[in-house]
Write a protein that holds these residues in place. Structure first.
Motif, PDB file in Angstrom:
ATOM      1  N   LEU A  87       0.828  -1.204   0.000  1.00 48.85           N
ATOM      2  CA  LEU A  87       0.000   0.000   0.000  1.00 48.85           C
ATOM      3  C   LEU A  87       0.864   1.258   0.000  1.00 48.85           C
ATOM      4  O   LEU A  87       0.564   2.230  -0.710  1.00 48.85           O
ATOM      5  CB  LEU A  87      -0.927  -0.005   1.219  1.00 48.85           C
ATOM      6  N   ALA A  88       1.954   1.239   0.770  1.00 49.27           N
ATOM      7  CA  ALA A  88       2.870   2.388   0.817  1.00 49.27           C
ATOM      8  C   ALA A  88       3.472   2.654  -0.551  1.00 49.27           C
ATOM      9  O   ALA A  88       3.607   3.810  -0.984  1.00 49.27           O
ATOM     10  CB  ALA A  88       3.968   2.143   1.848  1.00 49.27           C
ATOM     11  N   ASN A  89       3.838   1.587  -1.270  1.00 50.45           N
ATOM     12  CA  ASN A  89       4.408   1.751  -2.606  1.00 50.45           C
ATOM     13  C   ASN A  89       3.397   2.335  -3.586  1.00 50.45           C
ATOM     14  O   ASN A  89       3.753   3.114  -4.473  1.00 50.45           O
ATOM     15  CB  ASN A  89       4.913   0.401  -3.128  1.00 50.45           C
ATOM     16  N   ILE A  90       2.136   1.964  -3.429  1.00 51.46           N
ATOM     17  CA  ILE A  90       1.095   2.448  -4.341  1.00 51.46           C
ATOM     18  C   ILE A  90       0.843   3.944  -4.157  1.00 51.46           C
ATOM     19  O   ILE A  90       0.701   4.689  -5.122  1.00 51.46           O
ATOM     20  CB  ILE A  90      -0.214   1.655  -4.141  1.00 51.46           C
ATOM     21  N   VAL A  91       0.805   4.401  -2.895  1.00 52.41           N
ATOM     22  CA  VAL A  91       0.465   5.810  -2.634  1.00 52.41           C
ATOM     23  C   VAL A  91       1.684   6.723  -2.605  1.00 52.41           C
ATOM     24  O   VAL A  91       1.559   7.927  -2.371  1.00 52.41           O
ATOM     25  CB  VAL A  91      -0.312   5.948  -1.302  1.00 52.41           C
ATOM     26  N   ALA A  92       2.872   6.147  -2.849  1.00 52.53           N
ATOM     27  CA  ALA A  92       4.112   6.921  -2.722  1.00 52.53           C
ATOM     28  C   ALA A  92       4.178   8.121  -3.656  1.00 52.53           C
ATOM     29  O   ALA A  92       4.869   9.110  -3.380  1.00 52.53           O
ATOM     30  CB  ALA A  92       5.315   6.012  -2.965  1.00 52.53           C
ATOM     31  N   VAL A  93       3.454   8.069  -4.775  1.00 54.21           N
ATOM     32  CA  VAL A  93       3.507   9.154  -5.755  1.00 54.21           C
ATOM     33  C   VAL A  93       2.851  10.433  -5.233  1.00 54.21           C
ATOM     34  O   VAL A  93       3.171  11.541  -5.683  1.00 54.21           O
ATOM     35  CB  VAL A  93       2.832   8.710  -7.071  1.00 54.21           C
ATOM     36  N   LYS A  94       1.956  10.294  -4.249  1.00 55.87           N
ATOM     37  CA  LYS A  94       1.250  11.468  -3.690  1.00 55.87           C
ATOM     38  C   LYS A  94       2.163  12.192  -2.703  1.00 55.87           C
ATOM     39  O   LYS A  94       2.766  11.582  -1.827  1.00 55.87           O
ATOM     40  CB  LYS A  94      -0.029  11.010  -2.974  1.00 55.87           C
ATOM     41  N   LEU A  95       2.269  13.506  -2.832  1.00 58.32           N
ATOM     42  CA  LEU A  95       3.030  14.336  -1.900  1.00 58.32           C
ATOM     43  C   LEU A  95       2.063  15.184  -1.089  1.00 58.32           C
ATOM     44  O   LEU A  95       1.045  15.654  -1.604  1.00 58.32           O
ATOM     45  CB  LEU A  95       4.002  15.247  -2.655  1.00 58.32           C
ATOM     46  N   PHE A  96       2.380  15.363   0.185  1.00 62.37           N
ATOM     47  CA  PHE A  96       1.565  16.248   1.011  1.00 62.37           C
ATOM     48  C   PHE A  96       2.486  17.168   1.798  1.00 62.37           C
ATOM     49  O   PHE A  96       3.679  16.888   1.960  1.00 62.37           O
ATOM     50  CB  PHE A  96       0.650  15.450   1.953  1.00 62.37           C
ATOM     51  N   SER A  97       1.939  18.266   2.264  1.00 64.55           N
ATOM     52  CA  SER A  97       2.753  19.240   2.994  1.00 64.55           C
ATOM     53  C   SER A  97       2.209  19.442   4.391  1.00 64.55           C
ATOM     54  O   SER A  97       1.012  19.315   4.640  1.00 64.55           O
ATOM     55  CB  SER A  97       2.782  20.580   2.245  1.00 64.55           C
TER      56      SER A  97
ATOM     57  N   SER B 118      13.961   2.721  -3.239  1.00 62.41           N
ATOM     58  CA  SER B 118      12.989   2.191  -2.293  1.00 62.41           C
ATOM     59  C   SER B 118      13.374   0.796  -1.812  1.00 62.41           C
ATOM     60  O   SER B 118      13.352   0.510  -0.612  1.00 62.41           O
ATOM     61  CB  SER B 118      11.602   2.155  -2.949  1.00 62.41           C
ATOM     62  N   LEU B 119      13.757  -0.071  -2.746  1.00 61.91           N
ATOM     63  CA  LEU B 119      14.114  -1.444  -2.383  1.00 61.91           C
ATOM     64  C   LEU B 119      15.403  -1.490  -1.570  1.00 61.91           C
ATOM     65  O   LEU B 119      15.515  -2.248  -0.600  1.00 61.91           O
ATOM     66  CB  LEU B 119      14.254  -2.296  -3.649  1.00 61.91           C
ATOM     67  N   ALA B 120      16.381  -0.672  -1.952  1.00 69.56           N
ATOM     68  CA  ALA B 120      17.659  -0.656  -1.242  1.00 69.56           C
ATOM     69  C   ALA B 120      17.492  -0.140   0.185  1.00 69.56           C
ATOM     70  O   ALA B 120      18.015  -0.726   1.140  1.00 69.56           O
ATOM     71  CB  ALA B 120      18.670   0.208  -1.998  1.00 69.56           C
ATOM     72  N   SER B 121      16.761   0.952   0.338  1.00 74.46           N
ATOM     73  CA  SER B 121      16.559   1.522   1.672  1.00 74.46           C
ATOM     74  C   SER B 121      15.757   0.576   2.553  1.00 74.46           C
ATOM     75  O   SER B 121      16.035   0.436   3.758  1.00 74.46           O
ATOM     76  CB  SER B 121      15.855   2.879   1.573  1.00 74.46           C
ATOM     77  N   TYR B 122      14.779  -0.100   1.950  1.00 70.74           N
ATOM     78  CA  TYR B 122      13.988  -1.083   2.703  1.00 70.74           C
ATOM     79  C   TYR B 122      14.859  -2.226   3.202  1.00 70.74           C
ATOM     80  O   TYR B 122      14.835  -2.572   4.386  1.00 70.74           O
ATOM     81  CB  TYR B 122      12.865  -1.633   1.829  1.00 70.74           C
ATOM     82  N   ALA B 123      15.628  -2.831   2.291  1.00 71.26           N
ATOM     83  CA  ALA B 123      16.429  -4.003   2.646  1.00 71.26           C
ATOM     84  C   ALA B 123      17.430  -3.691   3.753  1.00 71.26           C
ATOM     85  O   ALA B 123      17.593  -4.464   4.701  1.00 71.26           O
ATOM     86  CB  ALA B 123      17.157  -4.527   1.408  1.00 71.26           C
ATOM     87  N   VAL B 124      18.091  -2.554   3.663  1.00 71.85           N
ATOM     88  CA  VAL B 124      19.105  -2.199   4.659  1.00 71.85           C
ATOM     89  C   VAL B 124      18.467  -1.818   5.989  1.00 71.85           C
ATOM     90  O   VAL B 124      18.852  -2.320   7.052  1.00 71.85           O
ATOM     91  CB  VAL B 124      19.991  -1.041   4.147  1.00 71.85           C
ATOM     92  N   SER B 125      17.485  -0.933   5.942  1.00 76.05           N
ATOM     93  CA  SER B 125      16.925  -0.394   7.189  1.00 76.05           C
ATOM     94  C   SER B 125      16.112  -1.421   7.972  1.00 76.05           C
ATOM     95  O   SER B 125      16.200  -1.481   9.206  1.00 76.05           O
ATOM     96  CB  SER B 125      16.060   0.837   6.893  1.00 76.05           C
ATOM     97  N   GLN B 126      15.329  -2.232   7.292  1.00 75.82           N
ATOM     98  CA  GLN B 126      14.501  -3.207   8.009  1.00 75.82           C
ATOM     99  C   GLN B 126      15.363  -4.301   8.647  1.00 75.82           C
ATOM    100  O   GLN B 126      15.091  -4.739   9.764  1.00 75.82           O
ATOM    101  CB  GLN B 126      13.475  -3.825   7.060  1.00 75.82           C
ATOM    102  N   ASN B 127      16.402  -4.735   7.941  1.00 75.96           N
ATOM    103  CA  ASN B 127      17.303  -5.725   8.536  1.00 75.96           C
ATOM    104  C   ASN B 127      18.097  -5.122   9.691  1.00 75.96           C
ATOM    105  O   ASN B 127      18.385  -5.806  10.676  1.00 75.96           O
ATOM    106  CB  ASN B 127      18.248  -6.277   7.468  1.00 75.96           C
ATOM    107  N   LEU B 128      18.444  -3.855   9.571  1.00 74.81           N
ATOM    108  CA  LEU B 128      19.119  -3.161  10.672  1.00 74.81           C
ATOM    109  C   LEU B 128      18.206  -3.074  11.885  1.00 74.81           C
ATOM    110  O   LEU B 128      18.650  -3.265  13.028  1.00 74.81           O
ATOM    111  CB  LEU B 128      19.534  -1.758  10.223  1.00 74.81           C
TER     112      LEU B 128
END
Length: 213
Positions: free
Chosen positions: A15-25, A108-118
């Motif tokens: 779901l996060a990947n689907i809505v990622a295109v939307k920006l909010f302030s 997105s994939l790189a940051s996910y793999a590193v941060s979640q395993n960390l």
């Protein structure tokens, strides 16, 4: 209960990947991708899994999330390439919303793999040190560190070279502040989920023992 936690984790990721295109302030303070509102809740779920089921189970959950995201991207790419029916007049909008740039996808994939395993690693280290005590500390410490790594890697890969370094640093800072505060707010949710999960596991174990006897 583990099945539900894994399902919730993977569902939130997609779901996060689907809505990622939307920006909010947030006023004039920051511009953020809508995905952060959803993605920040994946870390507490992993922490609950590691707390109750152990490091290896948490690692497998993260791995399953990565595989699912890759599969989702493959199938989204396939659906974008399918020839649009004459009655479907929104092919360009469909592609814009779901077809993120290759660079952003890699980030997105790189940051996910590193941060979640960390997150799994740090949480487990603190759990070994404190046992069942100080859940709030390992939850917040692991999540806050992992979120900083996640934000830094994503923005660096996705936008390095496309904007001044000062702007990149500002993006990292503003997004991390939001995630930092969200981590604190989510702490009671972690305690609630751990309590519910442990009770359910105790109930299941008791029923299993009764069935055997």
């Amino acid at each position: 209960m583990l099945l539900y936690l894994n399902g919730l984790f993977v569902g939130l990721l997609i779901l996060a990947n689907i809505v990622a295109v939307k920006l909010f302030s947030i006023g004039h303070l920051a511009v953020l991708p809508a995905a952060v509102v959803i993605y920040i809740f994946t870390y507490p779920i992993v922490d609950v899994i590691v707390e109750v089921y152990g490091k290896e189970t948490g690692r497998k959950t993260v791995q399953a999330g990565l595989i699912t995201q890759v599969l989702a991207l493959i199938f989204i790419f396939i659906t974008i390439q399918l020839p649009a029916a004459p009655v479907f007049g929104h092919q360009s909008e469909f592609k814009t919303i779901l077809g993120g740039s290759f660079r952003v996808i890699v980030a997105s994939l790189a940051s996910y793999a590193v941060s979640q395993n960390l997150d799994v690693f740090v949480f487990n280290k603190l759990k070994k040190k404190h046992g069942t005590k100080k859940l709030w500390l390992r939850n917040n410490a692991s999540t806050m560190l992992s979120q900083l790594v996640d934000t830094t890697i994503f923005i660096a890969i996705a936008f390095m070279g496309t904007m001044p370094l000062a702007v990149l640093v500002t993006l990292i800072f503003t997004q991390y502040v939001f995630k930092f505060l969200a981590s604190i707010v989510a702490t009671p949710i972690v305690y609630l989920l751990v309590s519910v999960t442990r009770k359910q596991e105790s109930k299941n174990n008791a029923q299993g023992s009764s069935a055997v006897s």
